[in-house]
Design a protein around this motif. Structure first.
Motif, PDB file in Angstrom:
ATOM      1  N   TYR A  20     -15.950  60.431  30.675  1.00 63.50           N
ATOM      2  CA  TYR A  20     -15.097  60.735  31.822  1.00 63.50           C
ATOM      3  C   TYR A  20     -13.908  61.619  31.476  1.00 63.50           C
ATOM      4  N   ALA A  21     -12.957  61.086  30.709  1.00 64.55           N
ATOM      5  CA  ALA A  21     -11.715  61.824  30.445  1.00 64.55           C
ATOM      6  C   ALA A  21     -11.904  62.918  29.405  1.00 64.55           C
ATOM      7  N   GLY A  22     -12.916  62.805  28.542  1.00 66.73           N
ATOM      8  CA  GLY A  22     -13.084  63.741  27.440  1.00 66.73           C
ATOM      9  C   GLY A  22     -13.187  65.195  27.856  1.00 66.73           C
ATOM     10  N   PRO A  23     -14.086  65.549  28.800  1.00 64.98           N
ATOM     11  CA  PRO A  23     -14.184  66.961  29.212  1.00 64.98           C
ATOM     12  C   PRO A  23     -12.874  67.510  29.780  1.00 64.98           C
TER      13      PRO A  23
ATOM     14  N   ILE B 296     -14.793  73.869  19.221  1.00 64.06           N
ATOM     15  CA  ILE B 296     -14.961  72.603  18.500  1.00 64.06           C
ATOM     16  C   ILE B 296     -14.222  71.484  19.215  1.00 64.06           C
ATOM     17  N   ILE B 297     -12.993  71.762  19.671  1.00 62.24           N
ATOM     18  CA  ILE B 297     -12.226  70.769  20.421  1.00 62.24           C
ATOM     19  C   ILE B 297     -12.982  70.353  21.688  1.00 62.24           C
ATOM     20  N   THR B 298     -13.550  71.341  22.385  1.00 61.89           N
ATOM     21  CA  THR B 298     -14.309  71.054  23.608  1.00 61.89           C
ATOM     22  C   THR B 298     -15.493  70.138  23.322  1.00 61.89           C
ATOM     23  N   GLY B 299     -16.247  70.436  22.263  1.00 68.03           N
ATOM     24  CA  GLY B 299     -17.403  69.613  21.921  1.00 68.03           C
ATOM     25  C   GLY B 299     -17.027  68.216  21.489  1.00 68.03           C
ATOM     26  N   LEU B 300     -15.982  68.095  20.669  1.00 68.25           N
ATOM     27  CA  LEU B 300     -15.581  66.782  20.168  1.00 68.25           C
ATOM     28  C   LEU B 300     -15.072  65.885  21.292  1.00 68.25           C
ATOM     29  N   PHE B 301     -14.237  66.420  22.155  1.00 66.13           N
ATOM     30  CA  PHE B 301     -13.696  65.595  23.237  1.00 66.13           C
ATOM     31  C   PHE B 301     -14.760  65.245  24.271  1.00 66.13           C
TER      32      PHE B 301
ATOM     33  N   LEU C 212      -7.508  51.489  19.693  1.00 65.66           N
ATOM     34  CA  LEU C 212      -7.841  52.342  18.550  1.00 65.66           C
ATOM     35  C   LEU C 212      -7.694  53.833  18.843  1.00 65.66           C
ATOM     36  N   GLY C 213      -7.091  54.184  19.972  1.00 64.85           N
ATOM     37  CA  GLY C 213      -6.867  55.591  20.273  1.00 64.85           C
ATOM     38  C   GLY C 213      -8.169  56.326  20.531  1.00 64.85           C
ATOM     39  N   ILE C 214      -8.277  57.537  19.965  1.00 60.87           N
ATOM     40  CA  ILE C 214      -9.450  58.382  20.201  1.00 60.87           C
ATOM     41  C   ILE C 214     -10.732  57.704  19.717  1.00 60.87           C
ATOM     42  N   ILE C 215     -10.678  57.084  18.541  1.00 58.55           N
ATOM     43  CA  ILE C 215     -11.861  56.399  18.007  1.00 58.55           C
ATOM     44  C   ILE C 215     -12.313  55.306  18.966  1.00 58.55           C
TER      45      ILE C 215
END
Length: 371
Positions: free
Chosen positions: A257-260, A247-252, A340-343
């Motif tokens: 770019y930086a998410g994966p 779930i963490i992998t999919g959400l990020f 706004l951070g992650i959002i």
């Protein structure tokens, strides 16, 4: 024949006054949203869900259901879906997350011991023992890791604001969004009517298609990662917290770019701890043997998920719906993270696309008006 000179047009009907008043209202609205913590993110989340849910509301409305009842019906279907998913997955996910937090001290001790050993070796090799920089950096990293996994008071306050405000804003945006759009476009001078209508239609298409595609992309990437984790568990010992980490992998992955990379870090850390480091400690040793092979399988699962994402999902699902230059995307991600951070990182691309679309359409509209 005497010509009667027309009276001067009232100030409130002049185009310059209308545009100035609209700009002032927009600036004041943004300032108000920034002034109250969590309100700006609630507003943006509501806008995002408007694009996601509008097709469903419009579908029921076309089949004879009133607008308000269509909204309530969509809300009901969402609640039922969330409850069903929670019944199927929440017990396992919450149990994994709770177990991860309970074992943080154990994991931290193992990881810190190994990192200290590696840092001491590097310091000895380069003659830097007297500075002790490695130990300070490791302590700082451990603190940040624990804070990232443990919800803070500010985070809980922000989530509470979302829970209280987003449904209300979302309901009224879905109910009266078309009225707001008509009022906004109607307030503009007549010569800008066509241009503003084109901007609205293009933004609606871009943002709506992007958000729906990104959600599906996140789901597929998380599913591919989970399949790889399960395969690793079949071949070797099952990966701890596999569902939570998938779930963490999919959400990020939603973050450009930086998410994966961010999503892969906790997965690889847990895999290295479980398969490589913990078996080397007598107090934790069971029937496991230290091996990098399962870690390579886990890393391969993440790489496979990204291949599926970049080769198939992005070209097919996203296509050219969000045509923004890479430099603009990078700057938008950095600015969104700062504000706004992650959002902010998640919504950076659609916001950058909105701004780019507005600039292009306004430039084209002004060019046509001059000719």
């Amino acid at each position: 024949m005497i010509q009667v000179k027309p009276k001067d047009e009232a100030l409130i009907f002049k185009p310059a006054f209308k545009l100035s008043a609209m700009a002032t209202v927009i600036v004041l609205t943004i300032a108000f949203l920034l002034w109250i913590p969590g309100l700006l993110s609630s507003f943006l989340i509501s806008i995002i869900f408007v694009f996601i849910l509008s097709p469903g509301v419009d579908f029921f409305e076309r089949h004879g259901v009133s607008r308000s009842n269509s909204i309530l019906l969509v809300f009901l279907l969402i609640v039922l879906a969330v409850v069903l998913i929670a019944m199927l997955m929440s017990r396992a996910v919450v149990a994994e997350y709770t177990d991860l937090l309970s074992r943080m001290d154990e994991y931290s001790a193992v990881l810190k011991d190994e990192l200290n050993r590696q840092a001491a070796s590097l310091e000895h090799r380069f003659g830097l023992e007297k500075f002790g920089a490695a130990s300070r950096l490791l302590n700082l990293g451990q603190t940040y890791l624990f804070e990232a996994l443990t919800p803070s008071g500010d985070a809980l306050t922000t989530v509470s604001t979302w829970v209280a405000v987003v449904p209300i804003l979302l309901y009224f945006f879905l109910l009266d969004g078309h009225k707001i759009k008509k009022a906004f476009i109607g307030f503009l001078p007549n010569r800008y009517f066509e241009m503003s209508l084109n901007i609205h239609q293009k933004i609606s298409h871009i943002v709506g298609s992007f958000i729906r595609a990104k959600l599906m992309e996140s789901f597929v990437v998380g599913l591919c990662a989970l399949a790889g984790f399960i395969l690793t568990g079949i071949l070797f010992k099952p990966l701890n917290y596999a569902i939570f980490l998938a779930i963490i992998t999919g959400l990020f992955n939603i973050i450009p770019y930086a998410g994966p990379i961010i999503g892969a870090i906790p997965v690889l850390v847990v895999a290295i701890l479980q398969y490589v480091l913990i078996p080397t400690f007598p107090e934790f040793r069971g029937d496991m043997v230290s091996s990098w092979v399962p870690v390579m399988f886990i890393a391969g699962s993440l790489v496979f998920a990204q291949i599926v994402d970049n080769v198939y999902l992005i070209p097919v699902m996203l296509g050219k719906s969000v045509d923004v230059h890479a430099i603009v995307v990078l700057l938008a991600v950095i600015l969104g993270a700062k504000m706004l951070g992650i959002i902010g990182m998640v919504i950076s691309i659609p916001l950058a696309s909105i701004v780019q679309t507005m600039v292009r359409e306004i430039a084209d509209g002004v060019r046509h008006l001059r000719h």
